[in-house]
Enzyme design. Sequence first.
Site, short mmCIF file in Angstrom:
data_model
loop_
_atom_site.label_atom_id
_atom_site.label_comp_id
_atom_site.label_asym_id
_atom_site.label_seq_id
_atom_site.Cartn_x
_atom_site.Cartn_y
_atom_site.Cartn_z
N LEU A 85 0.89 -1.16 0.00
CA LEU A 85 0.00 0.00 0.00
C LEU A 85 0.93 1.20 0.00
O LEU A 85 1.89 1.25 0.77
CB LEU A 85 -0.88 0.03 1.25
CG LEU A 85 -2.09 -0.92 1.28
CD1 LEU A 85 -2.75 -0.88 2.65
CD2 LEU A 85 -3.09 -0.56 0.19
N ASP A 86 0.66 2.17 -0.85
CA ASP A 86 1.49 3.37 -0.91
C ASP A 86 1.51 4.07 0.43
O ASP A 86 0.62 3.89 1.27
CB ASP A 86 0.92 4.35 -1.95
CG ASP A 86 0.95 3.77 -3.35
OD1 ASP A 86 1.87 3.02 -3.66
OD2 ASP A 86 0.02 4.08 -4.12
N GLU A 87 2.49 4.94 0.60
CA GLU A 87 2.63 5.70 1.84
C GLU A 87 1.34 6.46 2.17
O GLU A 87 0.94 6.55 3.33
CB GLU A 87 3.80 6.68 1.69
CG GLU A 87 4.14 7.46 2.92
CD GLU A 87 5.38 8.33 2.74
OE1 GLU A 87 5.82 8.91 3.75
OE2 GLU A 87 5.91 8.44 1.61
N SER A 104 -1.70 5.61 1.28
CA SER A 104 -2.87 4.72 1.30
C SER A 104 -2.94 4.03 2.65
O SER A 104 -1.95 3.93 3.37
CB SER A 104 -2.77 3.68 0.19
OG SER A 104 -2.74 4.31 -1.08
N ARG A 121 0.01 2.08 -8.40
CA ARG A 121 -1.00 3.12 -8.13
C ARG A 121 -2.23 2.99 -9.04
O ARG A 121 -2.88 3.96 -9.43
CB ARG A 121 -0.37 4.52 -8.23
CG ARG A 121 0.70 4.74 -7.16
CD ARG A 121 1.34 6.09 -7.24
NE ARG A 121 0.54 7.17 -6.70
CZ ARG A 121 0.47 7.51 -5.41
NH1 ARG A 121 1.13 6.83 -4.50
NH2 ARG A 121 -0.27 8.53 -5.04
#
Length: 191
Positions: free
Chosen positions: A45-47, A49, A147
């Site tokens: 999960l992105d920073e 998210s 993403r």
Amino acid sequence: MSHQNFILHKPYGYLSQFIYELKRKKKLLGELHEFPKGTMAIGRLDEDSEGLLLLTTDGKMSEIIRSKKVDKEYYVQVDGIITQEAIDKMKMGVEIGFNGTKYITKRCESFLIEETPNFGLRGKKIRDERHGPTSWASIIVNEGKFRQVRKMTAAVGFPTLRLVRVRIGNVHLDNLQSGEVIEVSDFQIEM
């Protein structure tokens, strides 16, 4: 050899990793819990998210869950009131950029969420109400390009403001609070 498995509600602002080699100080998963040596995040999960992240010491389990056979469901808060037309476009597949080329996403499930989900406040305020309305949608994919969900909502004219993963296969975020970790014997992923 027995492996250990964990379910985590990843908070906003954390990287989905244990080591960060670059100079800037980043928040890492090891700050949330005392994980055993060899623990890895399954997927990312992105920073910016949040939500469900599975962790394991079992590389084979990681490979199974990251496969295209396992659905991942995301709740996205978007800029504006998302239309059924936009939802339908995402279901059919939309063109996004990936690795410098154009890519058409695979068919997916998507629907409007009428009531605002109760995830609590995010670590950083999303934006002020003066900037206009927002709405929520669910997007269920079984692929995971970089993403991708954010690019999909932007491609239909509704940029993502907040993204929370709520389900991987049959494992749900449920009432797990941001930053909370629970250990489980296994994930019992159905495909």
